[in-house]
Design an enzyme around this catalytic site. Structure first.
Site, mmCIF file in Angstrom:
data_model
loop_
_atom_site.group_PDB
_atom_site.id
_atom_site.type_symbol
_atom_site.label_atom_id
_atom_site.label_comp_id
_atom_site.label_asym_id
_atom_site.label_seq_id
_atom_site.Cartn_x
_atom_site.Cartn_y
_atom_site.Cartn_z
ATOM 1 N N TYR A 159 -0.493 118.712 -104.835
ATOM 2 C CA TYR A 159 -0.102 118.112 -103.544
ATOM 3 C C TYR A 159 -0.077 119.182 -102.439
ATOM 4 O O TYR A 159 -0.610 118.970 -101.356
ATOM 5 C CB TYR A 159 1.265 117.450 -103.717
ATOM 6 C CG TYR A 159 1.754 116.653 -102.529
ATOM 7 C CD1 TYR A 159 1.243 115.397 -102.258
ATOM 8 C CD2 TYR A 159 2.756 117.161 -101.694
ATOM 9 C CE1 TYR A 159 1.712 114.648 -101.175
ATOM 10 C CE2 TYR A 159 3.235 116.426 -100.623
ATOM 11 C CZ TYR A 159 2.704 115.160 -100.370
ATOM 12 O OH TYR A 159 3.177 114.432 -99.293
ATOM 13 N N LYS A 163 -2.408 119.340 -99.081
ATOM 14 C CA LYS A 163 -1.818 119.293 -97.743
ATOM 15 C C LYS A 163 -2.137 120.563 -96.932
ATOM 16 O O LYS A 163 -2.224 120.519 -95.710
ATOM 17 C CB LYS A 163 -0.304 119.070 -97.846
ATOM 18 C CG LYS A 163 0.077 117.723 -98.470
ATOM 19 C CD LYS A 163 -0.469 116.554 -97.679
ATOM 20 C CE LYS A 163 -0.058 115.202 -98.214
ATOM 21 N NZ LYS A 163 -0.622 114.076 -97.453
HETATM 22 P P1 NAP Z 1 3.914 105.939 -99.787
HETATM 23 O O1 NAP Z 1 5.163 105.181 -99.471
HETATM 24 O O2 NAP Z 1 3.629 106.271 -101.202
HETATM 25 O O3 NAP Z 1 2.676 105.115 -99.166
HETATM 26 C C1 NAP Z 1 1.371 105.579 -99.332
HETATM 27 C C2 NAP Z 1 0.425 104.392 -99.347
HETATM 28 O O4 NAP Z 1 -0.918 104.890 -99.586
HETATM 29 C C3 NAP Z 1 0.735 103.393 -100.478
HETATM 30 O O5 NAP Z 1 0.747 102.075 -99.969
HETATM 31 C C4 NAP Z 1 -0.421 103.613 -101.451
HETATM 32 O O6 NAP Z 1 -0.788 102.455 -102.178
HETATM 33 C C5 NAP Z 1 -1.550 104.006 -100.507
HETATM 34 N N1 NAP Z 1 -2.646 104.642 -101.215
HETATM 35 C C6 NAP Z 1 -2.577 105.483 -102.289
HETATM 36 N N2 NAP Z 1 -3.791 105.840 -102.689
HETATM 37 C C7 NAP Z 1 -4.669 105.228 -101.847
HETATM 38 C C8 NAP Z 1 -6.084 105.209 -101.770
HETATM 39 N N3 NAP Z 1 -6.852 105.895 -102.643
HETATM 40 N N4 NAP Z 1 -6.677 104.471 -100.798
HETATM 41 C C9 NAP Z 1 -5.914 103.755 -99.933
HETATM 42 N N5 NAP Z 1 -4.561 103.739 -99.963
HETATM 43 C C10 NAP Z 1 -3.952 104.454 -100.916
HETATM 44 O O7 NAP Z 1 3.857 107.285 -98.966
HETATM 45 P P2 NAP Z 1 4.648 107.769 -97.644
HETATM 46 O O8 NAP Z 1 5.871 108.463 -98.062
HETATM 47 O O9 NAP Z 1 4.727 106.652 -96.659
HETATM 48 O O10 NAP Z 1 3.646 108.912 -97.129
HETATM 49 C C11 NAP Z 1 2.600 108.672 -96.214
HETATM 50 C C12 NAP Z 1 1.863 109.972 -95.963
HETATM 51 O O11 NAP Z 1 2.770 110.964 -95.485
HETATM 52 C C13 NAP Z 1 1.230 110.561 -97.239
HETATM 53 O O12 NAP Z 1 0.003 111.182 -96.906
HETATM 54 C C14 NAP Z 1 2.237 111.579 -97.676
HETATM 55 O O13 NAP Z 1 1.667 112.602 -98.469
HETATM 56 C C15 NAP Z 1 2.727 112.098 -96.335
HETATM 57 N N6 NAP Z 1 4.051 112.719 -96.417
HETATM 58 C C16 NAP Z 1 5.140 112.018 -96.825
HETATM 59 C C17 NAP Z 1 6.377 112.666 -96.898
HETATM 60 C C18 NAP Z 1 7.634 111.945 -97.329
HETATM 61 O O14 NAP Z 1 8.684 112.602 -97.440
HETATM 62 N N7 NAP Z 1 7.614 110.653 -97.567
HETATM 63 C C19 NAP Z 1 6.478 114.025 -96.568
HETATM 64 C C20 NAP Z 1 5.342 114.699 -96.167
HETATM 65 C C21 NAP Z 1 4.129 114.050 -96.085
HETATM 66 P P3 NAP Z 1 -0.144 102.204 -103.633
HETATM 67 O O15 NAP Z 1 1.331 102.127 -103.436
HETATM 68 O O16 NAP Z 1 -0.786 100.935 -104.064
HETATM 69 O O17 NAP Z 1 -0.545 103.403 -104.463
#
Ligand code: NAP
Length: 251
Positions: A159, A163
Site C-alpha cells: 500500500y 501511494k
Molecule cells: P473504501 O471505503 O474501501 O472504498 C473504496 C472503494 O473502491 C470501494 O467501494 C471498493 O469496492 C472500490 N474498489 C476497489 N477496487 C476497485 C477496482 N479495482 N475498481 C473499481 N473500484 C474498486 O476506501 P476509502 O477509505 O473510502 O478510501 C478511498 C481512497 O482514499 C483510497 O484510494 C484509499 O487508499 C485512500 N485513503 C484512505 C484513507 C483512510 O483512512 N480511509 C487514508 C489514506 C488514503 P469494493 O468495496 O467492492 O472492493
C-alpha cells in the site's frame, strides 16, 4: 462564509464511489451542480450513492467496472462520452489494502495492491486525459496518495509503495498535461473514518487518533472539500502538488 461553487455543465468521474470517501466526493460535486459518473466494481442505480446524487437534481451515470482492467475503463469512458460528451474532473479514488508484514507478504498480495491503486490510476488518468484533450477545454485529475506514501507503514509495504508511486505519477501527468491545461494533483489523507478503516481494532484506532495533533479522526468530507478545491478553478494555478489531509500528523 464560503460561497458555493456553481459547477453546472461540468462532468466528474469518481472511481470507487460506492462508499467511503468516493461516495462523499460524488455528493460534494453534485451539491455544486456538476453531473456525476460514479464507478465501482459493482454499482447499480439502486445504491444509496446514486439515490443521493439524483436528489441533488443533477445527471447521473452509474457504472460497474474495474480500474485495473483497461478494456473495462475504455468502456466506461465510451459511456461517459456517449452520455455527457466530456469528462472535466477525474477523482482516482478507488483503492484497496491487503496488509501483512513484508517477510510474509506474497508477490501476489504486493502486486494486487499496486495494480488497483497505482496501475488503475494510471489507466483511468490516461483515458481521461485523452477525452479531456479531445474536448480541448482543460481538465483536472486528482490522485489518492496517503500519509503512508510519505512515511511508510509497518505491514503496508504494498500500500505504501502504491501511494508513494502515485506522487510520481501525479507530477508526471502534471508536466505532460500542462500544455493542454490539464492539471493533475494528489491528496494524501491521514486517518479517515470509512469502511476501509472500520476494520481497525478500537484500541489501535484510539492510539492513531492520540497521535494526531488535531486530536480527531478525519471525515470523508475533509477529503472531499480538498478534492473539490483541486478539481475546480479555485486551484487553477496549482498542478503537480499534493495536499496532506491528516490533522497535522507528521508535520
Ligand atoms: P473504501 O471505503 O474501501 O472504498 C473504496 C472503494 O473502491 C470501494 O467501494 C471498493 O469496492 C472500490 N474498489 C476497489 N477496487 C476497485 C477496482 N479495482 N475498481 C473499481 N473500484 C474498486 O476506501 P476509502 O477509505 O473510502 O478510501 C478511498 C481512497 O482514499 C483510497 O484510494 C484509499 O487508499 C485512500 N485513503 C484512505 C484513507 C483512510 O483512512 N480511509 C487514508 C489514506 C488514503 P469494493 O468495496 O467492492 O472492493
Amino acid at each position: 462564509m464560503v460561497k458555493e461553487l456553481d459547477l453546472k455543465g461540468k462532468v466528474v468521474l469518481v472511481t470507487g464511489a460506492k462508499q467511503g470517501i468516493g461516495r462523499c466526493i460524488a455528493n460534494r460535486f453534485a451539491e455544486c451542480g456538476a453531473d456525476i459518473a460514479v464507478m465501482d466494481l459493482s454499482l447499480s442505480e439502486d445504491e444509496d450513492v446514486c439515490k443521493e446524487i439524483k436528489a441533488h437534481g443533477v445527471e447521473l451515470l452509474a457504472l460497474s467496472g474495474d480500474v485495473y482492467n483497461e478494456q473495462s475503463v475504455e468502456e466506461i469512458f465510451a459511456k461517459i462520452k456517449d452520455k455527457f460528451g466530456r469528462c472535466d474532473i477525474l477523482a482516482n479514488n478507488a483503492g484497496i489494502t491487503k496488509d501483512g508484514m513484508s517477510k510474509k507478504m506474497t508477490v501476489q498480495q504486493f502486486s494486487d495492491v499496486i495494480n488497483v491503486n497505482l496501475v488503475g490510476s494510471f489507466i483511468c488518468s490516461q483515458k481521461a486525459m485523452a477525452l479531456m484533450r479531445e474536448v480541448g477545454e482543460c481538465g483536472s485529475i486528482i490522485n489518492f496518495s496517503s500519509v503512508v506514501g510519505h512515511m511508510g507503514n509497518i505491514g503496508q509495504a504494498n500500500y505504501s509503495a502504491s501511494k508513494a508511486g502515485l506522487l510520481g505519477l501525479t507530477k508526471t501527468f502534471a508536466k505532460e498535461g500542462a500544455r493542454d491545461k490539464i492539471r493533475c494533483n494528489a491528496v494524501a489523507p491521514g486517518f479517515i473514518e470509512t469502511p476501509m478503516t472500520d476494520v481497525i481494532p478500537e484500541k489501535l484506532k484510539q492510539a492513531n487518533i492520540d497521535r494526531i495533533p488535531l486530536k480527531r479522526i478525519g471525515y470523508p468530507l475533509d477529503v472531499a472539500n480538498a478534492v473539490l478545491f483541486l478539481g475546480t478553478d479555485l486551484s487553477s494555478f496549482i498542478t503537480g502538488q499534493c495536499i496532506n489531509i491528516n490533522g497535522g500528523s507528521y508535520m
